[in-house]
Design an enzyme around this catalytic site. Sequence first.
Site, PDB file in Angstrom:
ATOM      1  CB  ALA A   9      -0.575  -0.197   1.405  1.00  0.00           C
ATOM      2  N   GLY A  11       2.343   3.255  -2.945  1.00  0.00           N
ATOM      3  CA  GLY A  11       2.116   3.694  -3.505  1.00  0.00           C
ATOM      4  C   GLY A  11       1.158   4.903  -4.203  1.00  0.00           C
ATOM      5  CD  GLU A 154       6.140  -7.431 -13.795  1.00  0.00           C
ATOM      6  OE1 GLU A 154       4.623  -6.642 -13.761  1.00  0.00           O
ATOM      7  OE2 GLU A 154       5.142  -7.787 -12.636  1.00  0.00           O
ATOM      8  CG  ASN A 169       0.498 -11.625 -11.515  1.00  0.00           C
ATOM      9  OD1 ASN A 169       0.571 -12.896 -10.574  1.00  0.00           O
ATOM     10  ND2 ASN A 169       2.059 -11.126 -10.902  1.00  0.00           N
ATOM     11  CG  ASN A 226      -3.616   0.545 -11.495  1.00  0.00           C
ATOM     12  OD1 ASN A 226      -2.992   0.574 -10.814  1.00  0.00           O
ATOM     13  ND2 ASN A 226      -3.541  -0.393 -12.181  1.00  0.00           N
ATOM     14  CG  HIS A 361     -46.717  19.734   9.177  1.00  0.00           C
ATOM     15  ND1 HIS A 361     -47.862  18.776   8.468  1.00  0.00           N
ATOM     16  CD2 HIS A 361     -47.321  19.982   9.870  1.00  0.00           C
ATOM     17  CE1 HIS A 361     -48.814  18.941   9.540  1.00  0.00           C
ATOM     18  NE2 HIS A 361     -48.972  19.801  10.420  1.00  0.00           N
ATOM     19  CG  ASN A 375     -49.362  16.928  17.759  1.00  0.00           C
ATOM     20  OD1 ASN A 375     -50.146  15.930  17.205  1.00  0.00           O
ATOM     21  ND2 ASN A 375     -50.166  18.282  17.541  1.00  0.00           N
ATOM     22  CG  ASN A 384     -30.791  24.290  19.765  1.00  0.00           C
ATOM     23  OD1 ASN A 384     -30.926  25.616  18.819  1.00  0.00           O
ATOM     24  ND2 ASN A 384     -30.236  23.321  19.552  1.00  0.00           N
ATOM     25  CE1 TYR A 385     -24.310  28.645  19.491  1.00  0.00           C
ATOM     26  CE2 TYR A 385     -25.259  29.570  17.486  1.00  0.00           C
ATOM     27  CZ  TYR A 385     -24.257  29.575  18.190  1.00  0.00           C
ATOM     28  OH  TYR A 385     -23.144  29.845  17.928  1.00  0.00           O
TER      29      TYR A 385
END
EC number: 2.7.7.23
Length: 455
Positions: A9, A11, A154, A169, A226, A361, A375, A384-385
Site C-alpha cells: 500500500a 504507491g 512483466e 498474474n 489504477n 411538519h 403533538n 437552542n442556540y
Amino acid sequence: MYKCALVLAAGQGKRIKSDLPKVLHKVCGKEMVNHVIDTIRKAGIQDANIIIGKGAELVKERTEEKNVTYSLQSEQLGTGHAVQCASEFLKGKKGTVAVFAGDTPLIKESTIKNLFNTHIENKNAATILTAIVDDPTGYGRIIRSGNEVLKIVEHKDCNEEELKVNEMNSAIYCFDIELLYESLSKLSNNNEQGEYYLTDVIEILKSEGHNIGAVITDFEETIGVNSRAQLAQAEEILKDRINLKHMENGVTLIDPKTTYIGIDVEIGKDTIIYPNNIFEGNTIIGERCTIYQNSRIKDSIIKNEVDIQSSVILDSSIGNNTTVGPFAYIRPESKIGEKARIGDFVEIKKSIIGDGTKVSHLTYIGDAEVGKECNFGCGTVVVNYDGKKKYKTIIGDHSFIGCNTNLVSPVQVGDNTYIAAGSTITSEVQEGDLAVARAKQRNIKGWVDKKGLKK
C-alpha cells in the site's frame, strides 16, 4: 500452520490523479485497503503487515483500528523492494505468507482460502493467483511449460511470444516464508523499469528446484484499481454483489441498479427498497420496513416496520412502526421512539423523541428530550442556540405544542401541558397548565383608509 499476510500500500497511484493515497479511495463506502484487510481476516489470517509509503501517516490513521503492523517503503522501487522493506516482519517466521495489492478490493474470502489450501497441500514454495483474460495488456504473463509454471514476465519485458499468453498474474501470491526471505536478497533491478520485481522470486525459486503452483480465478476478483474509471468499475461490481446478497436474503430491491448499499450494511427480510436510495456505514435496517425513493441513511439503526420516504438519517436510531418523511432530516445522536411520526420538512438534531409522538411538519427540534404521545403543531422551533452556547429543552409526556411556537432553551415543559399557537415560551410550563405567550390582538379601526391603502 502459521499464516500471515503482506499488503502492498505504498504507491501514490499517479493515474488516479489524486492527493489522496490510491489505496484510501473508497469502494462501496470503504477504503480499498480496508476491503483487502477485512477479507484477509475473514479468511482466517489474523497477522497482517501493511507496507506504506506515500501518505504513510494517513494510511496508518485510516487502518489503525485493524490491528495491523506497518513497514515503511520510503522509495517506491518496485514490488520486490516493497516486500524487502517488510523483512523485519518476516524474519524468523515459519509458515505461509500471502502477498496482496492494497488496490484489489474485489478479492473474495473463498478465493484466499483456496489459494492457501492449494499452496499448503501441494507443498509449494510459491503459489500464484492467476486469471485468463481475452486482453491481458498491461499485466504480467504466466509462462508455463505444459502445466508447469516457469516464471512471470512483466508486460513491458515480454517478447513477442510471451505477449500472446493470456494467463495473467493477479499480483496475489502465497510463499513459504523462509524461502521468500532468502530470495529477497537475490533480486535484481536489471530490467526496463529499473525496479525490483516480486515476480522474479518465482524464477529464482524455480531455478533452485522448488515447486511453483498456480490457482486460476475469475478475472473480476483480480482487478486492480489504477484510474478513476477502474474505481467506478470496481464500485459497480461490488455493488452488484452486495445487492444480490441482500436479495438472496429476502430483501426486495425494486431497482438494484439505482440502489447503493455499503458493504457493512445489514437489512432484514421482507424489507422493500425503492429506487435511488443510499445506505452507508454500519447501518442496520430491520424487517418489514419500506424505504421509499431518494433517502440516505448512514450509521443508523432502523428497527422493524419503519416507513421512510425521501429523508436523510445520520448516526441515529428509529423505533419500531415509526414513519419518517418526506423530506425529514434526522441529524446525528437522535433517538426516535416507536410508533412516532416525523413528517415533512422536520429537522431533528441530537434529540430524543418519545414513543407515539407526532412531529408532522415544518418543525425544528434540537438538543431536546421529548416525552411520549406529544403533538407538535406546524412551525414549532426549539430555539437552542444563543450565539455562543446550545441549551437543552425538556418536554414531558402527552404535551400539545401549538403551531408557530418558539421554545427558548433552556426551558422545561411538564406532562400534560398545552401551549397556545403563536407562543414564545421562555420559562417553565408546569404539569397540566396552558401557556399563552403572545401579545393581545388589537384592531385599529379605519387604519387602511387613513393610510390611503384602500384599493
